[in-house]
Design a protein around this motif. Sequence first.
Motif, PDB file in Angstrom:
ATOM      1  N   ASP A 232       0.862  -1.189   0.000  1.00  8.56           N
ATOM      2  CA  ASP A 232       0.000   0.000   0.000  1.00  8.56           C
ATOM      3  C   ASP A 232       0.897   1.237   0.000  1.00  8.56           C
ATOM      4  OD1 ASP A 232      -1.851   1.978   0.335  1.00  8.56           O
ATOM      5  OD2 ASP A 232      -2.851   1.077   2.077  1.00  8.56           O
ATOM      6  N   TYR A 233       1.408   1.572  -1.173  1.00  7.72           N
ATOM      7  CA  TYR A 233       2.413   2.626  -1.263  1.00  7.72           C
ATOM      8  C   TYR A 233       1.818   4.017  -1.046  1.00  7.72           C
ATOM      9  CZ  TYR A 233       4.814  -1.341  -3.291  1.00  7.72           C
ATOM     10  OH  TYR A 233       5.346  -2.585  -3.496  1.00  7.72           O
ATOM     11  N   GLN A 234       0.575   4.215  -1.440  1.00  6.76           N
ATOM     12  CA  GLN A 234      -0.043   5.519  -1.228  1.00  6.76           C
ATOM     13  C   GLN A 234      -0.142   5.840   0.253  1.00  6.76           C
ATOM     14  OE1 GLN A 234      -0.700   7.882  -3.156  1.00  6.76           O
ATOM     15  NE2 GLN A 234      -1.122   7.137  -5.223  1.00  6.76           N
ATOM     16  N   THR A 235      -0.599   4.890   1.045  1.00  5.24           N
ATOM     17  CA  THR A 235      -0.701   5.117   2.490  1.00  5.24           C
ATOM     18  C   THR A 235       0.685   5.243   3.109  1.00  5.24           C
ATOM     19  OG1 THR A 235      -2.741   3.816   2.484  1.00  5.24           O
ATOM     20  CG2 THR A 235      -1.733   4.264   4.619  1.00  5.24           C
ATOM     21  N   ALA A 236       1.650   4.466   2.591  1.00  6.90           N
ATOM     22  CA  ALA A 236       3.023   4.577   3.086  1.00  6.90           C
ATOM     23  C   ALA A 236       3.553   5.983   2.840  1.00  6.90           C
ATOM     24  CB  ALA A 236       3.914   3.535   2.412  1.00  6.90           C
ATOM     25  N   LEU A 237       3.243   6.544   1.673  1.00  7.63           N
ATOM     26  CA  LEU A 237       3.667   7.907   1.364  1.00  7.63           C
ATOM     27  C   LEU A 237       3.098   8.907   2.367  1.00  7.63           C
ATOM     28  CD1 LEU A 237       3.388   8.123  -2.525  1.00  7.63           C
ATOM     29  CD2 LEU A 237       5.445   8.543  -1.171  1.00  7.63           C
ATOM     30  N   VAL A 238       1.832   8.754   2.703  1.00  4.31           N
ATOM     31  CA  VAL A 238       1.197   9.655   3.666  1.00  4.31           C
ATOM     32  C   VAL A 238       1.926   9.609   5.001  1.00  4.31           C
ATOM     33  CG1 VAL A 238      -0.895  10.088   5.005  1.00  4.31           C
ATOM     34  CG2 VAL A 238      -1.057   9.546   2.555  1.00  4.31           C
ATOM     35  N   MET A 264       5.606   2.486  -7.602  1.00  6.95           N
ATOM     36  CA  MET A 264       4.361   2.885  -8.264  1.00  6.95           C
ATOM     37  C   MET A 264       4.598   3.276  -9.722  1.00  6.95           C
ATOM     38  SD  MET A 264       2.881   5.096  -5.059  1.00  6.95           S
ATOM     39  CE  MET A 264       1.645   5.962  -6.023  1.00  6.95           C
ATOM     40  N   GLY A 265       5.865   3.340 -10.137  1.00  7.10           N
ATOM     41  CA  GLY A 265       6.182   3.675 -11.511  1.00  7.10           C
ATOM     42  C   GLY A 265       6.294   5.157 -11.790  1.00  7.10           C
ATOM     43  N   ASP A 266       6.297   5.982 -10.750  1.00  8.35           N
ATOM     44  CA  ASP A 266       6.436   7.433 -10.944  1.00  8.35           C
ATOM     45  C   ASP A 266       7.908   7.782 -10.734  1.00  8.35           C
ATOM     46  OD1 ASP A 266       6.289  10.171 -11.026  1.00  8.35           O
ATOM     47  OD2 ASP A 266       4.424  10.279  -9.881  1.00  8.35           O
ATOM     48  N   TYR A 267       8.705   7.611 -11.786  1.00 11.02           N
ATOM     49  CA  TYR A 267      10.149   7.703 -11.654  1.00 11.02           C
ATOM     50  C   TYR A 267      10.634   9.139 -11.468  1.00 11.02           C
ATOM     51  CZ  TYR A 267       9.395   3.066 -13.560  1.00 11.02           C
ATOM     52  OH  TYR A 267       8.926   1.793 -13.767  1.00 11.02           O
ATOM     53  N   ASP A 268       9.926  10.106 -12.019  1.00 12.85           N
ATOM     54  CA  ASP A 268      10.322  11.503 -11.825  1.00 12.85           C
ATOM     55  C   ASP A 268      10.203  11.911 -10.357  1.00 12.85           C
ATOM     56  OD1 ASP A 268      11.014  12.495 -14.489  1.00 12.85           O
ATOM     57  OD2 ASP A 268       8.931  12.077 -14.990  1.00 12.85           O
ATOM     58  N   LYS A 269       9.078  11.555  -9.736  1.00 17.05           N
ATOM     59  CA  LYS A 269       8.917  11.884  -8.324  1.00 17.05           C
ATOM     60  C   LYS A 269       9.880  11.078  -7.460  1.00 17.05           C
ATOM     61  CE  LYS A 269       4.154  13.568  -8.360  1.00 17.05           C
ATOM     62  NZ  LYS A 269       2.782  13.406  -7.811  1.00 17.05           N
ATOM     63  N   ALA A 270      10.170   9.855  -7.888  1.00 21.39           N
ATOM     64  CA  ALA A 270      11.144   9.051  -7.158  1.00 21.39           C
ATOM     65  C   ALA A 270      12.503   9.737  -7.173  1.00 21.39           C
ATOM     66  CB  ALA A 270      11.244   7.656  -7.768  1.00 21.39           C
ATOM     67  N   LEU A 271      12.898  10.232  -8.336  1.00 16.36           N
ATOM     68  CA  LEU A 271      14.181  10.915  -8.454  1.00 16.36           C
ATOM     69  C   LEU A 271      14.219  12.156  -7.562  1.00 16.36           C
ATOM     70  CD1 LEU A 271      16.934  11.013  -9.841  1.00 16.36           C
ATOM     71  CD2 LEU A 271      15.870  12.294 -11.717  1.00 16.36           C
ATOM     72  N   GLU A 272      13.144  12.909  -7.516  1.00 17.29           N
ATOM     73  CA  GLU A 272      13.081  14.088  -6.656  1.00 17.29           C
ATOM     74  C   GLU A 272      13.231  13.697  -5.185  1.00 17.29           C
ATOM     75  OE1 GLU A 272       9.478  16.133  -7.413  1.00 17.29           O
ATOM     76  OE2 GLU A 272       9.932  16.577  -9.526  1.00 17.29           O
ATOM     77  N   ALA A 273      12.577  12.625  -4.792  1.00 17.30           N
ATOM     78  CA  ALA A 273      12.647  12.199  -3.397  1.00 17.30           C
ATOM     79  C   ALA A 273      14.051  11.739  -3.026  1.00 17.30           C
ATOM     80  CB  ALA A 273      11.637  11.081  -3.154  1.00 17.30           C
ATOM     81  N   TYR A 274      14.700  10.984  -3.921  1.00 14.24           N
ATOM     82  CA  TYR A 274      16.068  10.554  -3.632  1.00 14.24           C
ATOM     83  C   TYR A 274      17.004  11.761  -3.540  1.00 14.24           C
ATOM     84  CZ  TYR A 274      14.509   5.830  -4.912  1.00 14.24           C
ATOM     85  OH  TYR A 274      13.857   4.628  -4.979  1.00 14.24           O
TER      86      TYR A 274
END
Length: 599
Positions: A232-238, A264-274
């Motif tokens: 449940d990645y959405q809830t994990a994000l919250v 979740m396949g959102d690689y742009d946001k993943a890159l921003e978070a890293y």
Amino acid sequence: MADDEELMPAESGENSMLREAIEALRRGDRARARDLLTRLLKTEQDNAACWVWLSAAVDSPKERIYCLETALRLDPENASAKRGLVLLGALPPDDSVPPFPLNHPRLWEEKLVVVEEKKTRPGVGRPLLRLVMVIGIGLVAIGMVYAGFMIPQSPLAALRQSPTPRATRTLTPTVTSTPEYRTSTPTFMAPTPLWMLLPATYTVTPPYVSTQHPVTSRDAFNAGLRYMRQGDYQTALVNMQQVLGMEPNAADAYYYMGECYRLMGDYDKALEAYQSAINANIGFGPGYLGRALAKQDLNRDDGVLDDLNRAIELDPQFALAYTYRGAYRLAHADPEAALGDLMTARSIDPNSALAHLYLAQAQLALGQEAEALESALRANELDATLLDAYLVLGQAYEANGQAEKALGALQTYTLYKPDNVEAMTFLGAAYNARGDYNAALNILNRAIALDKNNVEANYQRGFAYLNLGNGDQAVHDFRVAYGYDPKHFGAAVGLARAYDLNGHSGDAYNQMEAALGLAETDEEKAICYYYEAIFLEKIDDPGSARIKWQNLLALPEDAMPYEWRVMAMEHLNVTATPTKFFTTTPVMQLTTRTPTPTP
């Protein structure tokens, strides 16, 4: 139905249709199996076993899930249906479901022999994989039907899915339920060895990061990890965002946000978070690893190796960073450097299935077939839900001359990757190695329908046609393979033999001369001299044939079958008895030789 053996049809007349369906699955004729099972279910709608078998005959994951869910509704204790649904992502991992990882194929009448291993995985409160002597005809069905070659996934932890070198020249991210790691094409000399054509799906490893958090944010952080394990990645994000509201500089929270976006396949946001994780703590190694992986998912190669190096520099015991750097080097045609990284990763974390998987690939690239098989077996043992371990395992079995065992692993893989042309091609090669040419044609026709110009698929189908006596079709397929890859030794030889099969021995000789120009080993030269001598005799040129027989005898005895040397001596009236190195005449080389990696 607590026992999976109940899925096998009993010896009775009423089960003849089910047996016929199973045999159709064995042949790869899923349309016939689907028709029979559908008709059977019209009269036996409550037959859970039929629904499970039907899951192996349908085409889409959605249909498979429906069949397995129906079976589970009819029989809530059906372990086969549970395992299939876990593997397809429709059920969470369930450690209560007994695992049935792949061992090797047997005839389907044989009973399953479950052998419990004595060891247990460190840190995991369940037995190690149990080995199963699995049914031969069922292997097409059992990969899906039983999902018995797959154990339930170990709890999903917070690190990412696997990076696997892919043999694609353009890097196009494809979002799947288990995201894949894509890199550029390994630049080995053509043709690309099939063991490199691997899109991986991997059960992620336990979290690297174990930072302490204050009481105010600890519950949210732990809840975030828990939701990640549940998928449940959405809830994990919250929850991770809540942590950052209380700890704005929590690098690990940013990192896990990157993992969630990545999965979740959102690689742009993943890159921003890293990147935010690195900004929060410039010495935080996982941030660099995550950034490297996100760049590759976005088809970017800039700074990837630098980030992997930096992650290792910050933590020389970071096994996962060594693993991914090894994968990167393997994908960039440097298997020797990859081997060093992967052996280091294995020494740091001997229970990493991913490290063993990549190590097997590197060993195959370097011609270390026996070591590759050992590594692939270990990867499968450590995590039988690592689907691509079955592909590498099948390739390693084939490289070690164990075609029967290769079939089981490759059938399992292609059930879950039914559109993977390279995997289907390798499965066709395994059928050819076993001499099951009609089964090879069935799977290779599917592969060529998806990619009509695939060199290896056309070569393997040509080989099947050749051995079935269909010279015209063999000529066509070998011409396609040879036309797209003029350096393909097997296709050159096959085309010559197909010409001869069609009665054109002169053309066959000329073509074999071209193949001789491609021969690099004594074994390959022996193939050419042997067939050239035969072709020359057919066109009534005994003098030239005699020279070819002499050339054959000049090669080392172990470069050819025993029978070939005997035949050469008979044609030359030589009386010496050769040493018997071979007992039977081998067929033509099934796959192209593994090329030496370019330095």
